[in-house]
Enzyme design. Sequence first.
Site, PDB file in Angstrom:
ATOM      1  N   SER A   1       0.842  -1.186   0.000  1.00 51.83           N
ATOM      2  CA  SER A   1       0.000   0.000   0.000  1.00 51.83           C
ATOM      3  C   SER A   1       0.888   1.251   0.000  1.00 51.83           C
ATOM      4  O   SER A   1       1.706   1.403  -0.891  1.00 51.83           O
ATOM      5  CB  SER A   1      -0.966  -0.044   1.187  1.00 51.83           C
ATOM      6  OG  SER A   1      -1.953   0.952   1.071  1.00 51.83           O
TER       7      SER A   1
ATOM      8  N   GLU B   1      -9.349  -5.161  -4.410  1.00 54.16           N
ATOM      9  CA  GLU B   1      -8.687  -4.073  -3.677  1.00 54.16           C
ATOM     10  C   GLU B   1      -9.665  -3.086  -3.045  1.00 54.16           C
ATOM     11  O   GLU B   1      -9.542  -2.712  -1.883  1.00 54.16           O
ATOM     12  CB  GLU B   1      -7.757  -3.298  -4.622  1.00 54.16           C
ATOM     13  CG  GLU B   1      -6.527  -4.033  -5.064  1.00 54.16           C
ATOM     14  CD  GLU B   1      -5.411  -4.031  -4.038  1.00 54.16           C
ATOM     15  OE1 GLU B   1      -5.616  -3.553  -2.901  1.00 54.16           O
ATOM     16  OE2 GLU B   1      -4.325  -4.522  -4.372  1.00 54.16           O
TER      17      GLU B   1
ATOM     18  N   HIS C   1      -7.967  -5.186  -0.177  1.00 53.94           N
ATOM     19  CA  HIS C   1      -6.711  -4.510   0.122  1.00 53.94           C
ATOM     20  C   HIS C   1      -6.126  -4.994   1.444  1.00 53.94           C
ATOM     21  O   HIS C   1      -6.829  -5.075   2.455  1.00 53.94           O
ATOM     22  CB  HIS C   1      -6.980  -3.002   0.186  1.00 53.94           C
ATOM     23  CG  HIS C   1      -5.762  -2.159   0.226  1.00 53.94           C
ATOM     24  ND1 HIS C   1      -4.881  -2.061  -0.831  1.00 53.94           N
ATOM     25  CD2 HIS C   1      -5.259  -1.344   1.197  1.00 53.94           C
ATOM     26  CE1 HIS C   1      -3.908  -1.222  -0.521  1.00 53.94           C
ATOM     27  NE2 HIS C   1      -4.109  -0.774   0.708  1.00 53.94           N
TER      28      HIS C   1
END
Length: 521
Positions: free
Chosen positions: A200, A323, A424
């Site tokens: 990330s 995600e 995610h």
Amino acid sequence: MPTTTTTPVTTALVTTTAGQVAGTDDGTTATWKGIRYAQAPVGPLRFRAPVPVAAWDGVLDATAFGPAAPQKANPSVPLAPGTVTDEDCLSLNVWRASAAPAAPLPVMVWVHGGAYAFGSSSQPLFDGSTLVSTGEVLLVTVNYRIGALGFLDLSSLSDDQQTFDSNLALRDVILALQWVQENAAAFGGDPDQVTLFGESAGGGLVTALMAVPSAAHLFHRAIAQSSPVSSMYDSARARTVADRVLAELGLDASQVGRLRELPADALVEAGSAVYAQVPAQAPGTLAFAPVVDGDLLPEHPVTVLREGRANPVPLLIGTNKDEAALFTFMKSPLIPITEEAITTMLTDMAEQDPTLELPSREQILATYAGQHARGIGLGIAREIGFRMPTLWAAEGHAAVAPTYLYRFDHSTPMLKALRLGATHATELPYVWGNLHADSKDLTFALGGRGTGREVSRRMVARWRSFATTGAPTGSDDLVLWPPFDPHTRRATMVIDRHDRVVDDLDATVRAGWGEKVLSFS
């Protein structure tokens, strides 16, 4: 009464360039925690490039993590219970198997994620015991400045009386990598075999550093997990964020010097307000991210990577299948999901660069034919935020260095029930081999832990193999992962209950979005 035995813990003493550090060794893993690599970035050093730590006398106690960077609590980025936050946060941790290595070990350097505003190297998820358990690698996990204290760019407000530096967090990680070059050997590591990896925001720092000329000699392989490769902006946009933060604090540009006098908490509060405002008003953009400043970061990383001009190191890069679902679940403004937000985002892109050939609405929607409105929104958000920038990076970088592309598809029954899927950050417990890191985590509440352990075994093996050889081959029983080549099969490793290689996995998405790189300036 039954008797219990405890593993004796011994002191692990190492001499660094700044002085001696005493960690612990439990007979399986040796750790050194909270080693300061920079002076406290406070007072006149706030908003300045980090300064290497001064040498100390005696032995530094390296048995406990240092403070996390100042931040607001965020349930999606849980810190360890009792974690202290403090502006004096520039420390790192070293992990190694107890047995002294026969030869210097490749080094893995971890940069945590958290939307550039949350997180810490001391999160329980990032316990390095499993990664180093086979004695194949040395691990370093790094703290850096986050939020306004790490990403607010005040450099345009510098004058004869005061100086502010850009890209503070990037500079922090660079200094930590320099520390690794100088000190890895003392812990049994090889400074000529350093793999920088992150997820990330951490992945974004990795891809940014691949475009930083001064960092080229500091790492030799890179892993970028769910990197927002294209979410970086120019100095003009950075100045608007600086003005917003000043206004939030009741100040104007002439009073910028007062930012060095305010309590860190006041800057966290102001930064948090702006952090929420910016993506709500300009969907697809972030308040805090690395800045293309023309100095440390001369060009946009997605451009440098796309054109094959990045640091030519082997790259392992990929995203997760779902995600964007986490951002919807958390009601986060960071990723545009609604039709209105997506339309605004595309309109803003076109206004910023009239020469940009944006795909038509019909062209994009054809990519998601047959899906309901939520699925279309999640798909568009996933592509523009993560998947397409990752593809652009892989396509360009494959011309100059071995590049391995993946998509993480694995999900547990509970995550599927919550409509999160492989969202995610859900790959993190598998990469770290820490499926039990958070007692409150509901990931395996409906089962799936056995399968999860097998998925984790393969991922840990591949990530370690990449760090040691430059290729994610792992053990002989794993599916062969071929390099990505945009001119032939475009092989992608799909990581799931059973791994499989899929040629041109993203053909439909590429057709819908076109070949042009889309990003904000």
